[in-house]
Design an enzyme around this catalytic site. Sequence first.
Site, PDB file in Angstrom:
ATOM      1  N   GLU A   1      21.628  -1.934  -0.746  1.00  0.00           N
ATOM      2  CA  GLU A   1      20.364  -1.862  -1.499  1.00  0.00           C
ATOM      3  C   GLU A   1      19.448  -0.804  -0.884  1.00  0.00           C
ATOM      4  O   GLU A   1      18.834   0.009  -1.593  1.00  0.00           O
ATOM      5  CB  GLU A   1      19.665  -3.229  -1.528  1.00  0.00           C
ATOM      6  CG  GLU A   1      18.434  -3.225  -2.449  1.00  0.00           C
ATOM      7  CD  GLU A   1      17.432  -4.328  -2.146  1.00  0.00           C
ATOM      8  OE1 GLU A   1      17.187  -4.616  -0.955  1.00  0.00           O
ATOM      9  OE2 GLU A   1      16.886  -4.910  -3.108  1.00  0.00           O
TER      10      GLU A   1
ATOM     11  N   TRP B   1      20.510  -7.384  -8.134  1.00  0.00           N
ATOM     12  CA  TRP B   1      19.562  -6.881  -9.139  1.00  0.00           C
ATOM     13  C   TRP B   1      20.040  -7.078 -10.573  1.00  0.00           C
ATOM     14  O   TRP B   1      19.354  -6.657 -11.521  1.00  0.00           O
ATOM     15  CB  TRP B   1      19.245  -5.393  -8.884  1.00  0.00           C
ATOM     16  CG  TRP B   1      18.210  -5.217  -7.813  1.00  0.00           C
ATOM     17  CD1 TRP B   1      18.424  -4.886  -6.503  1.00  0.00           C
ATOM     18  CD2 TRP B   1      16.789  -5.406  -7.945  1.00  0.00           C
ATOM     19  NE1 TRP B   1      17.235  -4.860  -5.821  1.00  0.00           N
ATOM     20  CE2 TRP B   1      16.214  -5.171  -6.679  1.00  0.00           C
ATOM     21  CE3 TRP B   1      15.958  -5.762  -9.015  1.00  0.00           C
ATOM     22  CZ2 TRP B   1      14.833  -5.276  -6.447  1.00  0.00           C
ATOM     23  CZ3 TRP B   1      14.584  -5.861  -8.790  1.00  0.00           C
ATOM     24  CH2 TRP B   1      14.048  -5.622  -7.522  1.00  0.00           C
TER      25      TRP B   1
ATOM     26  N   TYR C   1      11.472   0.963  -7.015  1.00  0.00           N
ATOM     27  CA  TYR C   1      11.386   1.531  -5.660  1.00  0.00           C
ATOM     28  C   TYR C   1      11.937   2.951  -5.483  1.00  0.00           C
ATOM     29  O   TYR C   1      11.226   3.835  -5.010  1.00  0.00           O
ATOM     30  CB  TYR C   1      12.096   0.606  -4.661  1.00  0.00           C
ATOM     31  CG  TYR C   1      11.578  -0.805  -4.686  1.00  0.00           C
ATOM     32  CD1 TYR C   1      10.374  -1.127  -4.071  1.00  0.00           C
ATOM     33  CD2 TYR C   1      12.274  -1.819  -5.344  1.00  0.00           C
ATOM     34  CE1 TYR C   1       9.877  -2.429  -4.099  1.00  0.00           C
ATOM     35  CE2 TYR C   1      11.788  -3.123  -5.381  1.00  0.00           C
ATOM     36  CZ  TYR C   1      10.591  -3.416  -4.759  1.00  0.00           C
ATOM     37  OH  TYR C   1      10.111  -4.696  -4.800  1.00  0.00           O
TER      38      TYR C   1
ATOM     39  N   CYS D   1       7.642  -5.854  -5.133  1.00  0.00           N
ATOM     40  CA  CYS D   1       7.159  -6.969  -4.301  1.00  0.00           C
ATOM     41  C   CYS D   1       6.809  -6.427  -2.928  1.00  0.00           C
ATOM     42  O   CYS D   1       5.747  -6.710  -2.391  1.00  0.00           O
ATOM     43  CB  CYS D   1       8.236  -8.041  -4.195  1.00  0.00           C
ATOM     44  SG  CYS D   1       8.439  -8.900  -5.751  1.00  0.00           S
TER      45      CYS D   1
ATOM     46  N   ARG E   1       3.399  -8.367  -1.863  1.00  0.00           N
ATOM     47  CA  ARG E   1       2.414  -9.104  -2.660  1.00  0.00           C
ATOM     48  C   ARG E   1       2.895 -10.506  -2.994  1.00  0.00           C
ATOM     49  O   ARG E   1       2.098 -11.411  -3.247  1.00  0.00           O
ATOM     50  CB  ARG E   1       2.105  -8.349  -3.969  1.00  0.00           C
ATOM     51  CG  ARG E   1       3.291  -8.238  -4.872  1.00  0.00           C
ATOM     52  CD  ARG E   1       3.014  -7.686  -6.248  1.00  0.00           C
ATOM     53  NE  ARG E   1       4.263  -7.588  -6.974  1.00  0.00           N
ATOM     54  CZ  ARG E   1       4.851  -8.581  -7.620  1.00  0.00           C
ATOM     55  NH1 ARG E   1       4.277  -9.768  -7.692  1.00  0.00           N
ATOM     56  NH2 ARG E   1       6.009  -8.405  -8.210  1.00  0.00           N
TER      57      ARG E   1
ATOM     58  N   ASP F   1       9.520 -14.563  -1.981  1.00  0.00           N
ATOM     59  CA  ASP F   1      10.473 -15.658  -2.156  1.00  0.00           C
ATOM     60  C   ASP F   1      11.003 -15.937  -0.751  1.00  0.00           C
ATOM     61  O   ASP F   1      11.949 -15.302  -0.282  1.00  0.00           O
ATOM     62  CB  ASP F   1      11.566 -15.165  -3.117  1.00  0.00           C
ATOM     63  CG  ASP F   1      12.665 -16.177  -3.359  1.00  0.00           C
ATOM     64  OD1 ASP F   1      12.754 -17.169  -2.609  1.00  0.00           O
ATOM     65  OD2 ASP F   1      13.449 -15.957  -4.303  1.00  0.00           O
TER      66      ASP F   1
HETATM   67  N1  LIG Z   1      12.948 -14.749  -7.410  1.00  0.00           N
HETATM   68  C1  LIG Z   1      13.316 -13.589  -6.845  1.00  0.00           C
HETATM   69  N2  LIG Z   1      13.531 -13.557  -5.511  1.00  0.00           N
HETATM   70  C2  LIG Z   1      13.893 -12.401  -4.910  1.00  0.00           C
HETATM   71  O1  LIG Z   1      14.097 -12.417  -3.675  1.00  0.00           O
HETATM   72  C3  LIG Z   1      14.041 -11.235  -5.695  1.00  0.00           C
HETATM   73  C4  LIG Z   1      13.801 -11.310  -7.078  1.00  0.00           C
HETATM   74  N3  LIG Z   1      13.446 -12.490  -7.618  1.00  0.00           N
HETATM   75  N4  LIG Z   1      13.936 -10.229  -7.886  1.00  0.00           N
HETATM   76  C5  LIG Z   1      14.282  -8.940  -7.365  1.00  0.00           C
HETATM   77  C6  LIG Z   1      14.932  -8.946  -6.046  1.00  0.00           C
HETATM   78  C7  LIG Z   1      16.376  -9.257  -5.972  1.00  0.00           C
HETATM   79  N5  LIG Z   1      16.498  -9.894  -4.661  1.00  0.00           N
HETATM   80  C8  LIG Z   1      17.425 -10.861  -4.373  1.00  0.00           C
HETATM   81  C9  LIG Z   1      18.133 -11.456  -5.395  1.00  0.00           C
HETATM   82  C10 LIG Z   1      19.092 -12.403  -5.116  1.00  0.00           C
HETATM   83  C11 LIG Z   1      19.342 -12.753  -3.802  1.00  0.00           C
HETATM   84  C12 LIG Z   1      20.425 -13.756  -3.523  1.00  0.00           C
HETATM   85  O2  LIG Z   1      20.924 -14.395  -4.419  1.00  0.00           O
HETATM   86  N6  LIG Z   1      20.862 -13.907  -2.288  1.00  0.00           N
HETATM   87  C13 LIG Z   1      21.922 -14.799  -1.917  1.00  0.00           C
HETATM   88  C14 LIG Z   1      23.282 -14.140  -2.047  1.00  0.00           C
HETATM   89  C15 LIG Z   1      23.292 -12.706  -1.708  1.00  0.00           C
HETATM   90  C16 LIG Z   1      24.613 -11.987  -1.965  1.00  0.00           C
HETATM   91  O3  LIG Z   1      25.653 -12.623  -2.061  1.00  0.00           O
HETATM   92  O4  LIG Z   1      24.562 -10.756  -2.027  1.00  0.00           O
HETATM   93  C17 LIG Z   1      21.688 -15.265  -0.481  1.00  0.00           C
HETATM   94  O5  LIG Z   1      22.254 -16.305  -0.121  1.00  0.00           O
HETATM   95  O6  LIG Z   1      20.965 -14.607   0.254  1.00  0.00           O
HETATM   96  C18 LIG Z   1      18.639 -12.156  -2.764  1.00  0.00           C
HETATM   97  C19 LIG Z   1      17.689 -11.208  -3.063  1.00  0.00           C
HETATM   98  C20 LIG Z   1      15.221  -9.884  -4.016  1.00  0.00           C
HETATM   99  N7  LIG Z   1      14.380  -9.974  -5.158  1.00  0.00           N
HETATM  100  O1  LIG Z   2      12.234  -7.814  -2.521  1.00  0.00           O
HETATM  101  C1  LIG Z   2      11.824  -8.817  -3.121  1.00  0.00           C
HETATM  102  C2  LIG Z   2      11.681  -8.821  -4.499  1.00  0.00           C
HETATM  103  C3  LIG Z   2      11.221  -9.934  -5.097  1.00  0.00           C
HETATM  104  N1  LIG Z   2      10.876 -11.028  -4.389  1.00  0.00           N
HETATM  105  C4  LIG Z   2      10.415 -12.240  -5.111  1.00  0.00           C
HETATM  106  C5  LIG Z   2       9.012 -12.673  -5.003  1.00  0.00           C
HETATM  107  C6  LIG Z   2       8.832 -13.509  -6.277  1.00  0.00           C
HETATM  108  O2  LIG Z   2       9.409 -14.793  -6.024  1.00  0.00           O
HETATM  109  C7  LIG Z   2       9.692 -12.772  -7.271  1.00  0.00           C
HETATM  110  C8  LIG Z   2       8.903 -11.794  -8.122  1.00  0.00           C
HETATM  111  O3  LIG Z   2       8.131 -12.473  -9.064  1.00  0.00           O
HETATM  112  P1  LIG Z   2       6.649 -11.991  -9.455  1.00  0.00           P
HETATM  113  O4  LIG Z   2       6.228 -12.955 -10.514  1.00  0.00           O
HETATM  114  O5  LIG Z   2       6.751 -10.595  -9.946  1.00  0.00           O
HETATM  115  O6  LIG Z   2       5.808 -12.106  -8.215  1.00  0.00           O
HETATM  116  O7  LIG Z   2      10.621 -12.051  -6.509  1.00  0.00           O
HETATM  117  C9  LIG Z   2      11.026 -11.035  -3.019  1.00  0.00           C
HETATM  118  O8  LIG Z   2      10.736 -12.037  -2.329  1.00  0.00           O
HETATM  119  N2  LIG Z   2      11.493  -9.916  -2.429  1.00  0.00           N
END
Ligand SMILES: Nc1nc(=O)c2c([nH]1)NC[C@@H]1CN(c3ccc(C(=O)N[C@@H](CCC(=O)O)C(=O)O)cc3)CN21
Ligand SMILES: O=c1ccn([C@H]2C[C@H](O)[C@@H](COP(=O)(O)O)O2)c(=O)[nH]1
Length: 264
Positions: free
Chosen positions: A58, A80, A94, A146, A166, A169
């Site tokens: 990423e 993503w 980004y 974020c 901002r 998660d």
């Molecule tokens: N709600 C939410 N949380 C996020 O952290 C987040 C978003 N949305 N939207 C955009 C990006 C995408 N990101 C993400 C999305 C998924 C994982 C996730 O599912 N992680 C799992 C598996 C990772 C893998 O296998 O690659 C984990 O256990 O960490 C982590 C970051 C961070 N961002």
């Molecule tokens: O790099 C990242 C990208 C996203 N997030 C999380 C933070 C929120 O839980 C969602 C985004 O939702 P918004 O309603 O736009 O705030 O994704 C993260 O932690 N890290």
Amino acid sequence: MRNYLDLLQDVLDNGAKKEDRTGTGTISVFGRQLRFDLSKGFPLVTTKKIHLKSVIHELLWFLKGDTNISYLKEHGVRIWDEWADENGNLGPVYGSQWRAWETADGRHIDQITNVIQAIKKNPDSRRHLVSAWNVGEVDHMKLPPCHFVFQFYVVEGKLSCMLTMRSVDTFLGLPFNIASYALLTHMVAQQCDLEVGEFIWSGGDVHIYSNHLEQVKTQLEREPYPLPKLVIKRKPESIFDYVYEDFEFEDYQCHPTIKATVAV
Ligand SMILES: Nc1nc(=O)c2c([nH]1)NC[C@@H]1CN(c3ccc(C(=O)N[C@@H](CCC(=O)O)C(=O)O)cc3)CN21
Ligand SMILES: O=c1ccn([C@H]2C[C@H](O)[C@@H](COP(=O)(O)O)O2)c(=O)[nH]1
């Protein structure tokens, strides 16, 4: 990574119930900071397994200026997928802002090249900033940034980085974000012939989703392991020439994966 676990506990103890865009529901606190001394080990969460391959690819994808998920898909990274349109595009997120911020007069600014040149030429400057929050383009992004601004700081031959988010998660996203910016700080330090200093993380709306509470409790029952060490195996020509194989994480000892659903 005790401070990361303390933050999870802080949100559990002090978080207020708060609804959110995704309809999942969260508990949330506002305004927190974590500090990591990068010379003491690489800040990778050890109380669950972090999928480093996703973190590294990423970051390389951001640095390419790419905003289409095809590169990520080619490398088996799916984080993503849920946000891309039918052609894999995410809008000017980004990568686009880091490498080609469009100005009102139609020029494109490569903030990454500029910040590295500035660190080399004028390390004392207080303007070593990269912003992804392009007010004029936020509405065209599939997800507004974020992690939206970061600043570098040089003193006594060491490079530090401070990141502001901002919206956080805390269970799924934050371990990725900390690892990603720690890695970027190591790369920029190497390019600028500096040692690494601190990585400072700041968060605005710091939340735990209601469907991550069990996972967080499991994690808090686990004892963290000592931090791994990052070895960068060579010094590439520029910040844009790193490849996945350049990075080795020595002694990454971690507890098993904890599965969780991402809120979309
Ligand atoms: N709600 C939410 N949380 C996020 O952290 C987040 C978003 N949305 N939207 C955009 C990006 C995408 N990101 C993400 C999305 C998924 C994982 C996730 O599912 N992680 C799992 C598996 C990772 C893998 O296998 O690659 C984990 O256990 O960490 C982590 C970051 C961070 N961002
Ligand atoms: O790099 C990242 C990208 C996203 N997030 C999380 C933070 C929120 O839980 C969602 C985004 O939702 P918004 O309603 O736009 O705030 O994704 C993260 O932690 N890290």
